[in-house]
Write an enzyme that holds these catalytic residues in place. Sequence first.
Site, PDB file in Angstrom:
ATOM      1  N   SER A 207       0.852  -1.189   0.000  1.00  0.00           N
ATOM      2  CA  SER A 207       0.000   0.000   0.000  1.00  0.00           C
ATOM      3  C   SER A 207       0.884   1.233   0.000  1.00  0.00           C
ATOM      4  O   SER A 207       2.013   1.192   0.501  1.00  0.00           O
ATOM      5  CB  SER A 207      -0.895   0.022   1.249  1.00  0.00           C
ATOM      6  OG  SER A 207      -1.584   1.249   1.366  1.00  0.00           O
ATOM      7  N   TYR A 222      -1.888  -0.535  10.477  1.00  0.00           N
ATOM      8  CA  TYR A 222      -2.009  -0.886   9.058  1.00  0.00           C
ATOM      9  C   TYR A 222      -0.786  -0.391   8.286  1.00  0.00           C
ATOM     10  O   TYR A 222      -0.199  -1.124   7.480  1.00  0.00           O
ATOM     11  CB  TYR A 222      -3.282  -0.266   8.491  1.00  0.00           C
ATOM     12  CG  TYR A 222      -3.519  -0.543   7.019  1.00  0.00           C
ATOM     13  CD1 TYR A 222      -4.177  -1.699   6.619  1.00  0.00           C
ATOM     14  CD2 TYR A 222      -3.107   0.360   6.038  1.00  0.00           C
ATOM     15  CE1 TYR A 222      -4.415  -1.960   5.272  1.00  0.00           C
ATOM     16  CE2 TYR A 222      -3.337   0.114   4.699  1.00  0.00           C
ATOM     17  CZ  TYR A 222      -3.984  -1.042   4.316  1.00  0.00           C
ATOM     18  OH  TYR A 222      -4.211  -1.292   2.981  1.00  0.00           O
ATOM     19  N   LYS A 226       1.941  -2.783   6.237  1.00  0.00           N
ATOM     20  CA  LYS A 226       2.204  -2.660   4.802  1.00  0.00           C
ATOM     21  C   LYS A 226       3.670  -2.302   4.527  1.00  0.00           C
ATOM     22  O   LYS A 226       4.246  -2.747   3.531  1.00  0.00           O
ATOM     23  CB  LYS A 226       1.266  -1.616   4.195  1.00  0.00           C
ATOM     24  CG  LYS A 226      -0.193  -2.068   4.154  1.00  0.00           C
ATOM     25  CD  LYS A 226      -0.373  -3.350   3.346  1.00  0.00           C
ATOM     26  CE  LYS A 226      -1.825  -3.736   3.191  1.00  0.00           C
ATOM     27  NZ  LYS A 226      -2.002  -4.973   2.381  1.00  0.00           N
TER      28      LYS A 226
END
Length: 314
Positions: A207, A222, A226
């Site tokens: 991401s 998160y 990533k």
Amino acid sequence: MVRGIPNHLASLKAEGKKPSPTTSPEDASMHNGIFHEYNTTAPKSSSIHELFSLKHRTAIVSGAGAGIGFEVARALAEAGANVAIWYHSNKDAIDKAAAIEKEFGVKARAYQVDVTSASAVKDAIEAQVSEFNNRLDIFVANAGIPWTQGRMIDGELSHYHNVVSTDLDSVFYCARAAGEVWRRQYTASASKTLQNYSGGSFVATASMSGHIANIPQLQSAYNAAKAGVIHLVRSLAVEWVKFARANSVSPGYMNTEISNFIPPETKAIWRGKIPMGREGEPGELKGAYLYLASDASSYTTGTDIRADGGYTAV
């Protein structure tokens, strides 16, 4: 250095000795921290059609019940690959796989797999390799979930563990099990026995959040997961250079169900930070994944492709 033969192998040959049969491909790519020449070879064909063709190949795509994963699975099938679609709870994937099979004339099946279980991942990969012509060429690790609890100090630890387990640990498990197959195919000289085989290709969905800290929403766990995916893939590119390539794709804000919980006013702020002024559509990522899955990217490994509408360029 004898051309094409690493120094330590050349010396063994001169002494009438052979390399140990127990030497792994990982250990055979370098000596004393120096890479050997010609660890890999270029494709024989320079035809664009042939470089992008996945005919006869087997691909597994996790998190492919909908969104990015489904579009990727469909693209790989359109390029000729037989495709195993992994889903978590979206049983629509079964009908979608049947539709892919009918439309593109390849084998396509859907399987419910718990990617947070290393044993479940390994068992699924081994079973599907056996079912799909005893080969694996491509693995796309796409399964992921968002962080939805805002400030990290106030978020639940159970949510943190779930996000990291799904977004990072599962990528490691998938890579470990797929890499074992590719190493086995390499040592068995699969390139000579499997039609259109050129080594493994591992592609992970990372991401842009692995490169930047998103605002206004807060999602530290998160982002960290990533970033871990991106660096894991870089490391595997070095470790696996003899038998597989490893790369990642970093999407920006995409129009998928993963962001359904985000308020419209927050999404408006996102669009104000994207030069293209909009979220991406899942189908706009197909080219990046197909490139990395195919021989068109034969000299590309350890790379992360950002597809974010220009967000990280600002």
